[in-house]
Each structure stands twice: as C-alpha cells, then as structure tokens.
Design a protein around this motif. Structure first.
Motif, PDB file in Angstrom:
ATOM      1  N   UNK A 356       2.010   5.169  -3.871  1.00  0.00           N
ATOM      2  CA  UNK A 356       1.522   4.188  -2.888  1.00  0.00           C
ATOM      3  C   UNK A 356      -0.003   4.119  -2.923  1.00  0.00           C
ATOM      4  N   UNK A 357      -0.655   5.279  -2.879  1.00  0.00           N
ATOM      5  CA  UNK A 357      -2.118   5.306  -2.878  1.00  0.00           C
ATOM      6  C   UNK A 357      -2.688   4.764  -4.181  1.00  0.00           C
ATOM      7  N   UNK A 358      -1.970   4.986  -5.283  1.00  0.00           N
ATOM      8  CA  UNK A 358      -2.442   4.507  -6.579  1.00  0.00           C
ATOM      9  C   UNK A 358      -2.509   2.995  -6.629  1.00  0.00           C
ATOM     10  N   UNK A 359      -1.493   2.339  -6.095  1.00  0.00           N
ATOM     11  CA  UNK A 359      -1.477   0.877  -6.089  1.00  0.00           C
ATOM     12  C   UNK A 359      -2.662   0.328  -5.301  1.00  0.00           C
ATOM     13  N   UNK A 360      -2.928   0.939  -4.147  1.00  0.00           N
ATOM     14  CA  UNK A 360      -4.068   0.526  -3.328  1.00  0.00           C
ATOM     15  C   UNK A 360      -5.371   0.745  -4.092  1.00  0.00           C
ATOM     16  N   UNK A 361      -5.487   1.914  -4.744  1.00  0.00           N
ATOM     17  CA  UNK A 361      -6.713   2.231  -5.483  1.00  0.00           C
ATOM     18  C   UNK A 361      -6.935   1.257  -6.633  1.00  0.00           C
ATOM     19  N   UNK A 362      -5.874   0.913  -7.345  1.00  0.00           N
ATOM     20  CA  UNK A 362      -6.023   0.038  -8.506  1.00  0.00           C
ATOM     21  C   UNK A 362      -6.492  -1.353  -8.108  1.00  0.00           C
TER      22      UNK A 362
END
Length: 408
Positions: A356-362
């Motif tokens: 979840x956090x990765x999608x936001x970061x990307x």
C-alpha cells in the motif's frame, strides 16, 4: 492441553523432497492469476482494475487461511488435514476455470488461496519430523520448494495461457492438486499435539505472542524485511512497463526469476542455523536487504544494477526468514503450527502494508521514493539487531532456544 510430540526417525531426502515439491505446487495457486489479468479482463469484457480484484481476493483468502486453518495443524492429524484442504482447493480451482463472470472468479480465488496455505502447514510439519541438528536444513529445503513455486508460477501461467487460454491454467492447477494429494499420502502420520478446542486454539495464538519474547523479536525482523518485499514487487512492474524499459508482460515475468537467489539463500541459511549461527546471520541478511535498495535505485536506468539488486533483496529476505523460523519452532514443539500462524500472519500483514505504501510513494515521488521507503524498513531491522547484539550476548531464553535448535 498439550501432548508430548511424537518422535520420528531421521528424515530421508525423499520425504524432504516430497514436502518441498508439495509446498511449491500449492503456493503457486495464489500467483497464477497475476500475469493473466489482461487476458481475463478481455474475456469478461471488464476493466483490468476490476479483474485486479481477483489478485486482491487471493491475498484476502491467504490471510484467512493463515489465521483460521494453519493453527488446526496442532489439533488434528496433519496428513488428513492436508488431503482435505487439497481436495477443496482442487474443486475451487475448477470453479475458477469455469467461472462465468469475474465476480465468480474472485470469489473462487478466495477459496483457492485459503486452501493454499498448505505450505504453511508443511513447514512446521517438517520442523516436527526433523531432528534438532537437521531442522534448519530441512526447513531451508522445504522453503526452497515453496519459493521456487512462487517464482515459476507466473512464468508457467503465462506459457500455458498463451498456448491454451487462461482457463487451462486453472484446470492444470487442479490436476496438480490431485497429484499433490498422492504425494502427501507418502508422509508419516503425525498425532495431534493438543486437545484444545478450536476457539481455545485460536486464543492460544495470541497468548504465544504475549508470552514468548523470542517470537515477538523474530516477528519484528520478519515484518521489517517482508514489508520491503511488498514495497519493491508491487511497483517494479510500473517501472519495467514504463518509458525507461517498456518491457512486455512476458519480459517482466522472466525478470522475476532473478529472485531465485532467495531460494538458494534458504538452503544456506538453514545449514548455518544448524551450526548455531541464526542470531549472527540475521544481521547480515537484514543488512543485505537494506543494501539492495541502493542498487535497485540505480536500476531505474541500469538493468544490471536492477537485476543484482533483486537477487540481493530476495537473498536477504529469505535468509532472514529461515533464520527466524529456526529459532521460532523450538520454542514450543507442541505448538509449531500456532507459532507459524502468529509469525506468518504478521509477516503477511507487513508485506501488505509495504504494498500500500509503495503505491503511494511511486505516484507521489517516483521510483526513488519507492527505494527510500523500501530501504527504510530493513535499516530499522539492522538497528534492532545491533541493539540486540550490543545489549547482551542474548537473553537466556533465546540462547537456550538456539542451543536446542542446534542440538547442543
């Protein structure tokens, strides 16, 4: 009420190979749909985002299986439990193959992934069958099979779908479950290790977390490294399909095979754990995980750096994982399935959080933000390990567990 665990003769390589193969064949069920989203969407005239829910449904099902089915391995005879789960999984796979709508496919995917926690029952089963001085090696070999199943599943699914269509993938998977049932029949009978009822069994999982400090510590190491796994693998497809690489789905699928380093690490880490190096090698593997994200960051524009980074990432994560398991299973020989439930549930949730956090970061900071986020989690793990090693030579409880795991 706990029972005295059964003592088994030393494991021969055939039984270890059977458990490794069975783990790989079953865990693959949760990953077949990932490279097929486009084909499935076209078949049902649906959007890829809608069909993407099939993959999400699989994750939900796997979490349910971890929480609700894996503990049952301590309560009933494992071989019989595994056969029933495999039969139900085969039926659910056929439901996926003949689903008339994507919604039915998603519902069937939940059932398939719930039953696909067979590998998480086989690993503590292998730990129970193994003697103290071979437990790390046996766990490492079974985990190697499981990891290879994950890695190869996407490639195999793509090849079968290209030849015979996506529905044929799930028909073939159902046949493999029937073959796996035959393999399971060759394993020894394992008597239940507790007389507790199902509700008490689930409650005891929580008690294990609160009363076993080594378990909590190992959950922390596992969660911090597997969160970074979720960070990377959730968004690397965006990078590889984007303007820097413009790779096809087939190319992306083949690229995932660089993760085979994780399977090799499982064998090495297991052997070292048998020699008493579980605590020491934990720091090395966690540090390798953190370091990999430097190369993965460079890999935004350089494929060789990206490939080496992937190999190091999976090596570090799986090495940490095997080190953790070698210290967790000796804690309570009568509750190995429940120990695995506590550990793997937290492990899986951490991976989901990383995704979840990765999608936001990307989508806010690009690939560089993803790599900073991915490196942050294992960096915290390195600090935790330094604190552990500098604080003392290890708590009496943990040192005793490591000696027991090492057969000393």
């Amino acid at each position: 009420m706990a029972r005295t665990p059964t003592t088994f003769p030393r494991l021969d390589r055939r039984l270890v190979a059977v458990m490794a193969l069975a783990s790989g064949l079953v865990v693959a069920n949760s990953y077949y749909a990932q490279p097929l989203v486009g084909s499935i969407a076209e078949s049902f005239d649906a959007s890829t985002s809608e069909v993407g829910l099939v993959v999400t449904a699989g994750q939900v099902g796997y979490a349910l299986g971890l929480a609700l089915l894996v503990p049952v391995g301590d309560m009933v005879e494992r071989r019989r439990l595994l056969r029933w789960m495999l039969a139900a999984t085969a039926a659910a796979l056929l439901m996926m193959a003949w689903s008339p709508t994507w919604q039915t496919l998603a519902a069937s995917a939940i059932l398939v992934s719930t039953g696909s926690v067979v590998g998480q029952i086989l690993v503590p089963f292998a730990a129970t069958l193994a003697h103290d001085d071979e437990r790390g090696r046996v766990i490492g070999n079974v985990m190697t099979g499981l990891l290879l199943g994950i890695l190869l599943s996407r490639v195999i699914a793509g090849l079968i779908a290209e030849i015979a269509g996506w529905r044929a993938v799930f028909v073939c998977a159902a046949v493999l479950m029937l073959i796996t049932m035959c393999l399971i029949h060759t394993l020894p009978v394992s008597a239940p290790t507790t007389d507790s009822g199902y509700r008490a069994l689930l409650a005891s999982v929580v008690r294990l977390v609160t009363t076993e400090p080594v378990l909590r510590q190992r959950i922390a190491y596992g969660a911090l490294t597997y969160a970074s796994f979720g960070v990377f693998w959730t968004t690397v497809g965006f990078l590889l399909a984007g303007p820097n690489y413009e790779w096809s789905q087939a190319q992306i699928g083949v690229f995932t095979l660089f993760g085979v380093a994780g399977a090799l690490a499982a064998r090495v880490a297991g052997s070292l754990a048998d020699r008493g190096y579980s605590r020491q090698q934990t720091g090395v593997f966690v540090a390798v995980t953190a370091t990999s994200f430097f190369l993965l960051g460079v890999g935004e524009h350089h494929v060789i750096a990206l490939a080496v980074g992937v190999a190091l990432l999976d090596l570090g994560i799986q090495g940490t994982h095997i080190s953790n398991q070698s210290l967790i299973y000796p804690l309570r020989p009568d509750a190995r399935s429940r120990l695995n439930t506590a550990y793997m549930t937290c492990y899986f949730l951490a991976g989901s959080l990383g995704s979840v956090l990765s999608t936001v970061a990307y989508f806010t900071g690009g690939w560089r933000a993803v790599c900073v986020l991915g490196g942050f989690f294992p960096a915290c793990g390195v600090l935790l390990w330094i604190r552990e090693m500098c604080g003392s030579a290890g708590s009496p409880r943990e040192v005793g567990v490591e000696q027991q795991a090492n057969g000393t």
